[in-house]
Design a protein around this motif. Structure first.
Motif, PDB file in Angstrom:
ATOM      1  N   THR A  11       0.818  -1.193   0.000  1.00  0.00           N
ATOM      2  CA  THR A  11       0.000   0.000   0.000  1.00  0.00           C
ATOM      3  C   THR A  11       0.860   1.253   0.000  1.00  0.00           C
ATOM      4  OG1 THR A  11      -1.694  -1.166   1.221  1.00  0.00           O
ATOM      5  CG2 THR A  11      -1.802   1.227   1.249  1.00  0.00           C
ATOM      6  N   GLN A  55      -6.284   6.595   1.623  1.00  0.00           N
ATOM      7  CA  GLN A  55      -6.022   6.205   3.015  1.00  0.00           C
ATOM      8  C   GLN A  55      -7.327   5.831   3.717  1.00  0.00           C
ATOM      9  OE1 GLN A  55      -4.007   9.184   5.361  1.00  0.00           O
ATOM     10  NE2 GLN A  55      -3.944   7.899   7.191  1.00  0.00           N
ATOM     11  N   GLU A  62      -8.236   2.425   2.590  1.00  0.00           N
ATOM     12  CA  GLU A  62      -7.344   1.449   3.225  1.00  0.00           C
ATOM     13  C   GLU A  62      -7.785   1.164   4.658  1.00  0.00           C
ATOM     14  OE1 GLU A  62      -2.954   1.746   5.067  1.00  0.00           O
ATOM     15  OE2 GLU A  62      -3.043   2.130   2.908  1.00  0.00           O
ATOM     16  N   GLU A  63      -8.062   2.224   5.412  1.00  0.00           N
ATOM     17  CA  GLU A  63      -8.525   2.052   6.790  1.00  0.00           C
ATOM     18  C   GLU A  63      -9.862   1.316   6.825  1.00  0.00           C
ATOM     19  OE1 GLU A  63      -6.893   2.752   9.480  1.00  0.00           O
ATOM     20  OE2 GLU A  63      -5.251   3.952   8.654  1.00  0.00           O
TER      21      GLU A  63
END
Length: 220
Positions: free
Chosen positions: A13, A121, A124-125
């Motif tokens: 990532t 982000q 991703e979280e």
């Protein structure tokens, strides 16, 4: 039909890189594995998505919701993978869906207050958080004994995953078209939409960022 078997593993990532993917698999012979085969069979015969999302007669609705939540998580990973390299801090400095909707990330660990962050982000979280929820036996038990926390957790998962679709449609549609991936995205979203409405996981007003798309789906 959902893109069974087409999900690909992602690399490290980084901004503009493919988000890491922990694909959820069902053990062969389990109730959820059997339900997934039923869904695949229904869609393989050309059954309308609106009918295919309904729980088969005699099956446990909670198991059906659990299996489809895992399927939606996998499919959402797939469709975001189409655009992940184009979703950078420069192109998408915030998680949004058009000019009217911006989403802040919050969890119970690192981000205990609503926090603005680039879209990549946020996604991703989100995927990491959903993966943890799906692995939590107190929420998604393998023994079929679902607790009172099951449906509230499912609704929160679906509400958050919806934002990934909204972001893609509002900010990455041109890329989707260039990749000729719109049939895949649209089919996955139809599965998401019809299932969420069948089991009241999201209110119709929560689809406002893509209301024109929803109207087209309803008109089909």
């Amino acid at each position: 039909m959902p893109l069974f078997g087409l999900l690909k593993k992602n690399g490290p990532t980084a901004p503009g890189a493919t988000v890491q993917f922990n694909k959820k698999k069902l053990a062969k012979g389990t109730t959820r594995w059997g339900l997934r085969q039923s869904l695949k069979k229904s869609l393989g015969t050309g059954q309308m998505m609106k009918e295919a999302v309904k729980c088969p007669p005699g099956e446990d609705p909670s198991e059906w919701v659990a299996m489809n939540t895992m399927e939606i998580y996998n499919n959402t990973h797939l469709v975001y993978g189409f655009v992940s390299e184009f979703c950078t801090p420069k192109s998408c400095p915030e998680m949004s869906a058009g000019p009217k909707y911006t989403y802040l990330w919050e969890d119970t660990h690192e981000y205990t207050k609503p926090t603005a962050m680039p879209a990549y982000q946020y996604v991703e979280e989100l995927f990491a958080w959903v993966s943890q929820q799906l692995d939590d036996e107190t929420v998604f038990p393998q023994n079929g004994k679902f607790g009172k926390n099951f449906m509230p957790a499912v609704k929160k998962i679906w509400k958050r995953l919806a934002r990934v679709y909204f972001h893609i449609y509002c900010h990455h549609w041109k890329t989707i078209v260039e990749l000729e991936a719109e049939p895949h995205l649209n089919t996955c979203f139809k599965h998401f939409y019809y299932f969420s409405q069948q089991y009241e996981l999201l209110q119709l007003k929560e689809f406002e960022p893509v209301d024109e798309l929803v109207k087209k789906i309803q008109a089909d």
